[in-house]
Each structure stands twice: as structure tokens, then as C-alpha cells.
Design a protein around this motif. Structure first.
Motif, PDB file in Angstrom:
ATOM      1  N   ILE A 128      -9.334   3.534  -2.524  1.00 12.00           N
ATOM      2  CA  ILE A 128      -9.086   2.158  -2.083  1.00 12.00           C
ATOM      3  C   ILE A 128     -10.212   1.853  -1.101  1.00 12.00           C
ATOM      4  CG2 ILE A 128      -7.528   0.559  -0.894  1.00 12.00           C
ATOM      5  CD1 ILE A 128      -5.237   2.448  -1.443  1.00 12.00           C
TER       6      ILE A 128
ATOM      7  N   LEU B 124      -6.449   5.096  -8.886  1.00  7.45           N
ATOM      8  CA  LEU B 124      -5.667   4.151  -8.078  1.00  7.45           C
ATOM      9  C   LEU B 124      -5.813   2.704  -8.565  1.00  7.45           C
ATOM     10  CD1 LEU B 124      -6.115   5.452  -4.433  1.00  7.45           C
ATOM     11  CD2 LEU B 124      -4.176   5.756  -5.969  1.00  7.45           C
ATOM     12  N   SER B 125      -6.601   2.502  -9.615  1.00  9.89           N
ATOM     13  CA  SER B 125      -6.714   1.135 -10.129  1.00  9.89           C
ATOM     14  C   SER B 125      -5.631   0.921 -11.171  1.00  9.89           C
ATOM     15  CB  SER B 125      -8.103   0.893 -10.717  1.00  9.89           C
ATOM     16  OG  SER B 125      -8.210   1.546 -11.961  1.00  9.89           O
TER      17      SER B 125
ATOM     18  N   HIS C 292      -9.594  -1.356  -5.718  1.00 12.85           N
ATOM     19  CA  HIS C 292      -8.991  -0.094  -6.154  1.00 12.85           C
ATOM     20  C   HIS C 292      -9.798   0.503  -7.291  1.00 12.85           C
ATOM     21  CE1 HIS C 292      -5.852  -2.116  -3.996  1.00 12.85           C
ATOM     22  NE2 HIS C 292      -5.133  -1.012  -3.988  1.00 12.85           N
TER      23      HIS C 292
ATOM     24  N   ARG D  75       0.830  -1.213   0.000  1.00 10.89           N
ATOM     25  CA  ARG D  75       0.000   0.000   0.000  1.00 10.89           C
ATOM     26  C   ARG D  75       0.858   1.254   0.000  1.00 10.89           C
ATOM     27  NH1 ARG D  75      -3.151  -3.540  -0.418  1.00 10.89           N
ATOM     28  NH2 ARG D  75      -2.296  -3.254  -2.471  1.00 10.89           N
TER      29      ARG D  75
END
Ligand SMILES: [Zn+2]
Ligand SMILES: [Zn+2]
Length: 317
Positions: A145, A314-315, A310, A85
Motif C-alpha cells: 500500500i 493487496l490490489s 494498492h 485499511r
């Protein structure tokens, strides 16, 4: 943390013959048995020579079940997860938003967990994404997330989604737009978006999604609209290590850790818990084995269900 001396596995061991009556499907039963056998001879073992030069002996260790619901296997996974993370976070403040389902949905969660929890993820993201792309609030592409929790402190069913949201987004031109700088008059940077508006939109979208998938009496949906749905927005984390620490310590958990168990006497499980309605006051809850296991099973997710997802920027896809 030192290894807990009392374990969920002990409860499962002494109720081994009755587990099928306490669980509601074969997947839950398989999970219970996996946890029961974790790090015992039943799963086999391996022999390593000790790396400590003053020892050099051979050590036998039993194999782990690696089930994600297992309190013993959790700690190791958590560490790996935290390190990953940390690498993927953007260097900006992050907001923590919690989407909670009202208890009217609980029965549906028990029978159709996959559909309901998938819808919870989708509805939460649609709220964040659309508020973010709205120029009134930000006007940029956001990310998130999301981590599903299904439990409350006393192990009862209390499904909610913890979302970590970077405080800004990418514009169409590919530039970063900071939410603190995009704020309009009334809104302080302390909150991501107005929570009341978020709650209303979240409820509308979730219920619309339910209607598409389930045939329920009209009164069921009416009852949902009578309830106030809670979207909770916490003050932002300004440093990434705080986000990661938070995720690790409080968010990336299972329903109950072995460390919370204080007694296993008389076929009952006593565990420490907090009452958030009384300012987080600690108390001890005593449940008979059967009830403890029944509640534990409420939090065994459908096989292969992804509980950390995600989205947006952020994916990876
Ligand atoms: Zn295990
Ligand atoms: Zn939670």
C-alpha cells in the motif's frame, strides 16, 4: 481532538482577492476557494433535529467542501479510511519503506506533477516486486500500500512515498512465504531488503522512466546519478493495529493540519514544526500569508490523482 480555533480557511478569507496570484493554475485556485468556503453559508447548510433527548432542538450546520486538501474535512475521512485499511491487512508483520525523491526533481514536480508522481509510484513498486520475486531475497509475489506525501515539515516540496509492505509473499503454488524465514545469512528480518541495493535500483528505474518522458539536458540526468537516493526502511510493525494507527496518525495527512497553526497575527501565519536534522526539535515558523499559501499550493495534487494505491497481492484487481 477539539476543533482548532485557527484555520487555514481564515488565511484564505483575508487574502480572498489575491488568491489567483498565489496559486499557479485554476485547479489550485478552485481548491483554495473550496477550502475558504467550507462550512460557511456560501456552501449552504442543512437542518437536523438533535438526537440528544434532552435537547430535541433543530440545529443548523453548514455543508463541508469535501475537498481532500481541506484541513477541516480531513478528520472524518481519516476515520473511514482507517476502518477500511484494518479489514484488508494480512495477519503478518508489515514493513514500512519510504522512497524519497532528491530535490533536483522539484522543478519537474511543479510543472508535471502527474507524470513525476505516477513514476514515483511505479518505480517504488517495481523495486519491491522484483526484490520480492528474487529467490535470493524471498522468491514470492508481494503486495504494497503506497501513500504519496509531497511535503516536508516546513511545507516545502519534499515528495516521498510511504509504503506498507507485508513481510512475505505468495508462492507460485499459492502458499504464504514469510520473509523472516526466507532470510539468507547476512540479512536480518529487521529490514525488508538491503536498503543500499534498493536505493540504487530505485534511482536507476526512476531516471530511466524520466528519460522516456522528458527531454532534459544530459547534465540534468548526470546530476541525478551523482546524488544518493534515499530508501529508508523502518523496523516492522508486528501488529496490524499498530500499522493502522501509524497510517492514520502520521501518514494519512495533508500538508498542514489546522492544529499546527499557533498565530495568524499581522497577516502572517505562525505554525509549529519539527526539525528532523536536530532530532525532531520543535520550533515555530512564521511565514507571510502569500508565502504560506504559495507553499500550501505546492501540495494540491492534480485533479483526480490517486494518492493511495494498492499493488500486487493487496490490489483488488
Ligand atoms: Zn472542507
Ligand atoms: Zn511523509
Amino acid at each position: 481532538m477539539a476543533r482548532a480555533t485557527l484555520e487555514v480557511a481564515q488565511v484564505l478569507k483575508r487574502t480572498k482577492e489575491r488568491l489567483e496570484h498565489y496559486s499557479s493554475n485554476t485547479w489550485q485556485l478552485r481548491t483554495l476557494h473550496a477550502i475558504r468556503k467550507c462550512r460557511t453559508a456560501a456552501l449552504g447548510g442543512h437542518i437536523d433535529s438533535c438526537t440528544n433527548s434532552s435537547c430535541n432542538k433543530l440545529h443548523l450546520s453548514y455543508n463541508s467542501c469535501r475537498n481532500r486538501h481541506c484541513p477541516k474535512c480531513q478528520g472524518h475521512k481519516q476515520e473511514l479510511w482507517i476502518r477500511k485499511r484494518e479489514e484488508e491487512l494480512l495477519n503478518v508483520p508489515h514493513y514500512h519503506v519510504v522512497f524519497t525523491l532528491p530535490d533536483t526533481i522539484n522543478t519537474l514536480c511543479l510543472y508535471r506533477p502527474k507524470e513525476v508522481y505516477t513514476l514515483l509510484f511505479a518505480s517504488a513498486w517495481s523495486v519491491i516486486k522484483d526484490f520480492g520475486s528474487n529467490p535470493k531475497f524471498l522468491g514470492a509475489r508481494m503486495g504494497m500500500i503506497a501513500i504519496l506525501h509531497t511535503w516536508g515539515q516546513n511545507l516545502s516540496l519534499h515528495p516521498h512515498l510511504h509504503c506498507i509492505v507485508p513481510g512475505g509473499g505468495m508462492t507460485a503454488a499459492g502458499n504464504w512465504k514469510d520473509i523472516a524465514k526466507a532470510k539468507s545469512g547476512y540479512r536480518k528480518a529487521r529490514y525488508l531488503f538491503p536498503v543500499k541495493a534498493m536505493s540504487t535500483v530505485f534511482r536507476a528505474r526512476f531516471v530511466a522512466g524520466l528519460k522516456k518522458q522528458f527531454e532534459q539536458p544530459i547534465s540534468f540526468y548526470e546530476a541525478l546519478f551523482k546524488k544518493n537516493w534515499v530508501v529508508y526502511c523502518k523496523a516492522p510493525f508486528y501488529q496490524n493495529r499498530h500499522v493502522v494507527e501509524y497510517l492514520g496518525r502520521y501518514t494519512h495527512k495533508i500538508a498542514i493540519s489546522n492544529h499546527r497553526i499557533v498565530s495568524l497575527k499581522d497577516n502572517k501565519v505562525t505554525f509549529s514544526t519539527k526539525d528532523y536534522r536536530r532530532g525532531g526539535a520543535k520550533y515555530k515558523l512564521i511565514l507571510p500569508d502569500a508565502e504560506f499559501i504559495r507553499r500550501f499550493c505546492l501540495h494540491i495534487l492534480p485533479k483526480g490523482f490517486t494518492r493511495i494505491r494498492h499493488y500486487g497481492i493487496l490490489s483488488s484487481s
